[in-house]
Structure formats: C-alpha cells, structure tokens
Motif scaffolding. Structure first.
Motif, PDB file in Angstrom:
ATOM      1  N   ASP A  58       0.857  -1.194   0.000  1.00 46.18           N
ATOM      2  CA  ASP A  58       0.000   0.000   0.000  1.00 46.18           C
ATOM      3  C   ASP A  58       0.883   1.230   0.000  1.00 46.18           C
ATOM      4  OD1 ASP A  58      -2.280   1.518  -0.058  1.00 46.18           O
ATOM      5  OD2 ASP A  58      -2.970   0.972   1.952  1.00 46.18           O
ATOM      6  N   ARG A  59       0.300   2.343  -0.471  1.00 47.90           N
ATOM      7  CA  ARG A  59       0.984   3.635  -0.490  1.00 47.90           C
ATOM      8  C   ARG A  59       0.044   4.653   0.119  1.00 47.90           C
ATOM      9  NH1 ARG A  59       0.930   8.154  -3.896  1.00 47.90           N
ATOM     10  NH2 ARG A  59       2.932   9.290  -4.050  1.00 47.90           N
ATOM     11  N   ILE A  60       0.513   5.364   1.170  1.00 44.61           N
ATOM     12  CA  ILE A  60      -0.316   6.339   1.886  1.00 44.61           C
ATOM     13  C   ILE A  60       0.292   7.718   1.705  1.00 44.61           C
ATOM     14  CG2 ILE A  60      -1.313   6.984   4.112  1.00 44.61           C
ATOM     15  CD1 ILE A  60      -0.869   4.055   4.966  1.00 44.61           C
ATOM     16  N   TYR A  61      -0.418   8.584   1.002  1.00 52.75           N
ATOM     17  CA  TYR A  61       0.072   9.934   0.726  1.00 52.75           C
ATOM     18  C   TYR A  61      -0.271  10.850   1.895  1.00 52.75           C
ATOM     19  CZ  TYR A  61       0.680  14.438  -1.617  1.00 52.75           C
ATOM     20  OH  TYR A  61       1.076  15.698  -1.953  1.00 52.75           O
ATOM     21  N   ARG A  62       0.730  11.550   2.440  1.00 54.41           N
ATOM     22  CA  ARG A  62       0.531  12.424   3.596  1.00 54.41           C
ATOM     23  C   ARG A  62       0.981  13.857   3.311  1.00 54.41           C
ATOM     24  NH1 ARG A  62      -0.101   8.902   8.061  1.00 54.41           N
ATOM     25  NH2 ARG A  62       0.721   6.796   7.728  1.00 54.41           N
ATOM     26  N   GLY A  63       0.958  14.282   2.067  1.00 52.39           N
ATOM     27  CA  GLY A  63       1.409  15.624   1.728  1.00 52.39           C
ATOM     28  C   GLY A  63       2.895  15.633   1.464  1.00 52.39           C
ATOM     29  N   GLN A  64       3.676  16.146   2.420  1.00 53.30           N
ATOM     30  CA  GLN A  64       5.127  16.188   2.266  1.00 53.30           C
ATOM     31  C   GLN A  64       5.780  14.841   2.561  1.00 53.30           C
ATOM     32  OE1 GLN A  64       7.114  18.826   1.118  1.00 53.30           O
ATOM     33  NE2 GLN A  64       5.079  19.519   0.544  1.00 53.30           N
ATOM     34  N   GLU A  65       4.986  13.856   2.920  1.00 51.92           N
ATOM     35  CA  GLU A  65       5.521  12.549   3.266  1.00 51.92           C
ATOM     36  C   GLU A  65       4.641  11.461   2.655  1.00 51.92           C
ATOM     37  OE1 GLU A  65       6.928  11.552   7.476  1.00 51.92           O
ATOM     38  OE2 GLU A  65       4.995  10.509   7.367  1.00 51.92           O
ATOM     39  N   VAL A  66       5.282  10.379   2.243  1.00 54.41           N
ATOM     40  CA  VAL A  66       4.566   9.211   1.754  1.00 54.41           C
ATOM     41  C   VAL A  66       5.008   8.004   2.582  1.00 54.41           C
ATOM     42  CG1 VAL A  66       4.282   7.579  -0.158  1.00 54.41           C
ATOM     43  CG2 VAL A  66       4.201  10.039  -0.595  1.00 54.41           C
ATOM     44  N   THR A  67       4.030   7.232   3.045  1.00 53.06           N
ATOM     45  CA  THR A  67       4.329   5.997   3.765  1.00 53.06           C
ATOM     46  C   THR A  67       4.063   4.813   2.845  1.00 53.06           C
ATOM     47  OG1 THR A  67       3.821   6.893   5.946  1.00 53.06           O
ATOM     48  CG2 THR A  67       3.682   4.499   5.699  1.00 53.06           C
ATOM     49  N   TYR A  68       5.053   3.940   2.719  1.00 53.38           N
ATOM     50  CA  TYR A  68       4.888   2.699   1.972  1.00 53.38           C
ATOM     51  C   TYR A  68       4.759   1.553   2.965  1.00 53.38           C
ATOM     52  CZ  TYR A  68       6.142   5.038  -2.377  1.00 53.38           C
ATOM     53  OH  TYR A  68       6.154   5.869  -3.473  1.00 53.38           O
ATOM     54  N   LEU A  69       3.729   0.750   2.777  1.00 55.72           N
ATOM     55  CA  LEU A  69       3.588  -0.492   3.523  1.00 55.72           C
ATOM     56  C   LEU A  69       4.126  -1.604   2.641  1.00 55.72           C
ATOM     57  CD1 LEU A  69      -0.007  -0.068   5.036  1.00 55.72           C
ATOM     58  CD2 LEU A  69       2.199   0.759   5.913  1.00 55.72           C
ATOM     59  N   LEU A  70       4.997  -2.425   3.207  1.00 55.65           N
ATOM     60  CA  LEU A  70       5.704  -3.427   2.415  1.00 55.65           C
ATOM     61  C   LEU A  70       5.687  -4.780   3.114  1.00 55.65           C
ATOM     62  CD1 LEU A  70       8.074  -0.738   2.738  1.00 55.65           C
ATOM     63  CD2 LEU A  70       8.195  -1.562   0.394  1.00 55.65           C
ATOM     64  N   LEU A  81       7.806   2.241   5.561  1.00 60.71           N
ATOM     65  CA  LEU A  81       8.893   3.119   5.121  1.00 60.71           C
ATOM     66  C   LEU A  81       8.315   4.499   4.874  1.00 60.71           C
ATOM     67  CD1 LEU A  81      11.572   2.363   2.422  1.00 60.71           C
ATOM     68  CD2 LEU A  81      10.187   4.423   2.244  1.00 60.71           C
ATOM     69  N   ASP A  82       8.938   5.528   5.427  1.00 58.91           N
ATOM     70  CA  ASP A  82       8.532   6.912   5.191  1.00 58.91           C
ATOM     71  C   ASP A  82       9.553   7.594   4.302  1.00 58.91           C
ATOM     72  OD1 ASP A  82       6.330   6.645   6.801  1.00 58.91           O
ATOM     73  OD2 ASP A  82       7.182   7.721   8.511  1.00 58.91           O
ATOM     74  N   THR A  83       9.083   8.274   3.286  1.00 56.62           N
ATOM     75  CA  THR A  83       9.955   9.112   2.473  1.00 56.62           C
ATOM     76  C   THR A  83       9.468  10.544   2.599  1.00 56.62           C
ATOM     77  OG1 THR A  83      10.757   9.599   0.250  1.00 56.62           O
ATOM     78  CG2 THR A  83       8.585   8.586   0.412  1.00 56.62           C
ATOM     79  N   THR A  84      10.376  11.456   2.966  1.00 59.38           N
ATOM     80  CA  THR A  84       9.996  12.846   3.221  1.00 59.38           C
ATOM     81  C   THR A  84      10.194  13.751   2.019  1.00 59.38           C
ATOM     82  OG1 THR A  84      12.196  13.246   4.142  1.00 59.38           O
ATOM     83  CG2 THR A  84      10.453  12.671   5.692  1.00 59.38           C
ATOM     84  N   ASP A  85      10.744  13.209   0.922  1.00 59.61           N
ATOM     85  CA  ASP A  85      10.890  14.022  -0.295  1.00 59.61           C
ATOM     86  C   ASP A  85       9.840  13.581  -1.306  1.00 59.61           C
ATOM     87  OD1 ASP A  85      11.959  11.560  -0.764  1.00 59.61           O
ATOM     88  OD2 ASP A  85      13.693  12.268  -1.900  1.00 59.61           O
TER      89      ASP A  85
END
Length: 338
Positions: A287-299, A309-313
C-alpha cells in the motif's frame, strides 16, 4: 535537584492493581510528562501525589519531607483538572483570586492582574466560564493554579478538551508560561506528540509500572522495550541474530545499538528505511499512503515481515504502486528492544 520523589507506590481498586510499586523522581524546574495507554495508572498517580487518594504502600517525598500523610491543602501542590473545574458562578478574576485569600486586597488584586497578563486574559476578567472558549477556560484554570504559587503543578490531560486545531498553539503557550514562571510541572497524557513536544523528560507507564524515563529524544530514538517503541510512534520490529554491533535480519546485516549477542528484537523507525535502486533486500509494496510532504509505503519482506517506510521528499520521488517489487536498505541502526 530533586523536588519530588515517589518510591514504590502501590494502589489497587477492587483487587485490580492500578499502580505496581511505582518509583519516579521529578526535578525542580522541569516539565515532566507521564504517558501511557488508558488504564495504565497515569491519573491515579496524580491523585496520589495530590492527596485525593491514598496509596497502600510506598512513599511520596517533596524537598526531603514526607507528604503522603498530609491533607491535599497542606501539600503545596496545584492541580489543573481535565475539565478545568472552574467555579461557574465566579468571574475569571474571581476564579484566579480564589486561592489567594491569605493575601491582603492590594496584593490579591496585583496577583490577579499579573496572571491575567501572563495568560493573555485581559478584558475577560468580568466573564464567567460559560462565556469563554475551551482554550480560554484552560488558561483561566492554569492562571488560578499558578497564582497560588505551588511548589509543584499537576495537570491531568490538559489538552483533551481542545479541538485538534488549537492543541499545538495551546501546548506552545503552556510551555512558554511554565518556563517563564519557573514552575515544576507533571502532566499526564496519552498523546505522544504532547509528551514529546512539551516535556523535558518523559516517563512511559504500562500496567502501573515504569517502562522508561528519559529525555524525549532518547525515549523516542532509543526505546527500552518494544512497548515503548510502538507506543511512541510507528516502528518496524525486526527479529535478528546479534553478533556484537551488527545483527543478521531479513534486511541483511544491520548495525545495532547497543551491542548484543544472540536472538534480538530490533526497533527501526519508518524513516530509517530507504528505497534503493540496487542492493539491499527485496520487498513488495502492499500500500501507499500519501501524507502531503511525506509518503508511507507499507511493504512485505521476503519472509513475510510487514514493514513501513517513510519518504519525506515525496514531491521529488516517483510514486511506487502497490504490487511493485522494490529494494530496501536501512539508513539507521536498529535499536535492541528485546
């Protein structure tokens, strides 16, 4: 310097243990957060310190003097209740002045003026509580407690009655007021953001026992147990085989803190993982959860381990759709929590 010392407090309600040999120290001038899930004993601890309940065993000492046998009014402790407990028939000024009856009229009026200014309540002194917003009521309750100049201020879930949009501002304002007044404060909350952002030290409770006490950064980054790691934020719990400063895990060899040997459980925050073009460990995006300035990937890792996993860019990172195969690597050490 230690202001308050709690030693092995035990309290039961109808055979149910609320506090189990709780020990805690509060340093003079600090803001200390007591955090944990509902029913862990947070509010019970406050009520024992304030004198509204009596412990079955243990001791409470303030400035080297036992106070657990004293009546609440003799303990030199102020308390801001969850519902603020303002007197509905009194004005703002009269509520603030309520505990100042020992002062003469001029000193009492001066203290009320000072605390109206401190809490930015000028112009509201003639209003009654039902004419105030939730945030204003909170400031009146805090002003009333501070005006009495207690040695210790207790706050029970001080932001729970405020709208989410007001909480951040209220936290900042309360922290500034407590700092300016030099007040020692202990507050209870179940909200990790409140505990981490407002306090000098945090104590995490579980089932009436202390799991960990430390600075907010240490409690978050170096949790002492899997419970603390999970309660204070999202984390990946990995099983591994430790060999000194590294452990073999599903992500491959992983640096760990502190050093250990044998089977371990590791905590790795979502921001401690990164997507890489090559190398690392293989996983599938679920799954991919969009949070604005951050995206969380469930793996899901190759052995079935669920990961976050959180990516802040987020704006600069191409989206990876669920079902895609990716490669991961740790960019932070795992923390041994078990």
């Amino acid at each position: 310097m230690t202001l308050l010392s709690i030693e092995t407090l035990t309290k039961r309600f109808g055979g149910v243990v609320a506090l189990d040999r709780l020990s805690l120290t509060i340093m003079a001038g600090e803001i200390h957060a007591l955090i944990g899930p509902s029913g862990c004993g947070k509010s019970t601890a406050l009520r024992l310190i304030a004198g509204f309940e009596q412990a079955e065993s243990g001791a409470i000492t303030m400035n080297g003097r036992r106070i657990d046998g004293l009546k609440p009014e003799a303990r030199d402790i102020g308390m801001v209740f969850q519902d603020y407990a303002l007197f509905p028939h009194l004005t703002v000024a009269e509520n603030i002045a309520f505990g100042l009856h020992r002062l003469d009229r001029a000193a009492r009026e001066a203290a009320v003026r000072d605390h109206l200014a401190l809490m930015r309540l000028q112009g509201l002194e003639g209003r009654r509580p039902d004419q105030l917003s939730g945030g204003q009521q909170q400031r009146v309750a805090l002003a009333r407690s501070l005006a009495a100049r207690p040695r210790l201020l207790l706050l029970d879930e001080p932001f729970s009655n405020l709208d989410a949009s007001l909480r951040e501002t209220a936290r900042r304002e309360m922290r500034d007021v407590l700092r300016a007044s030099g007040m020692t404060a202990l507050f209870v909350t179940h909200d990790r953001e409140e505990a981490l952002s407002l306090s000098d030290r945090v104590t995490v409770l579980k089932a009436g026992r202390v799991e960990q006490t430390d600075r907010p950064e240490r409690v978050y980054q170096r949790p002492a147990s899997a419970f603390v790691a999970g309660f204070l934020g999202r984390t990946n719990l990995l099983q591994g085989m430790a060999e000194g400063g590294r452990a073999r895990t599903v992500l491959g060899p992983l640096p760990i803190e502190p050093e250990a040997h044998g089977p371990v459980t590791l905590s790795l925050r979502p921001q401690g993982l990164a997507l890489v073009a090559e190398g690392g460990a293989e996983a599938t995006v679920t799954d991919r959860i969009y949070r604005g300035q951050e995206v969380t990937y469930l793996l899901r890792a190759a052995d079935g381990t669920a990961l976050q996993l959180d990516t802040t860019d987020a704006p600069a990172t191409p989206a990876v759709a669920p079902g895609a195969r990716v490669r991961l690597e740790a960019v932070a050490p795992g923390v041994v929590v078990g």
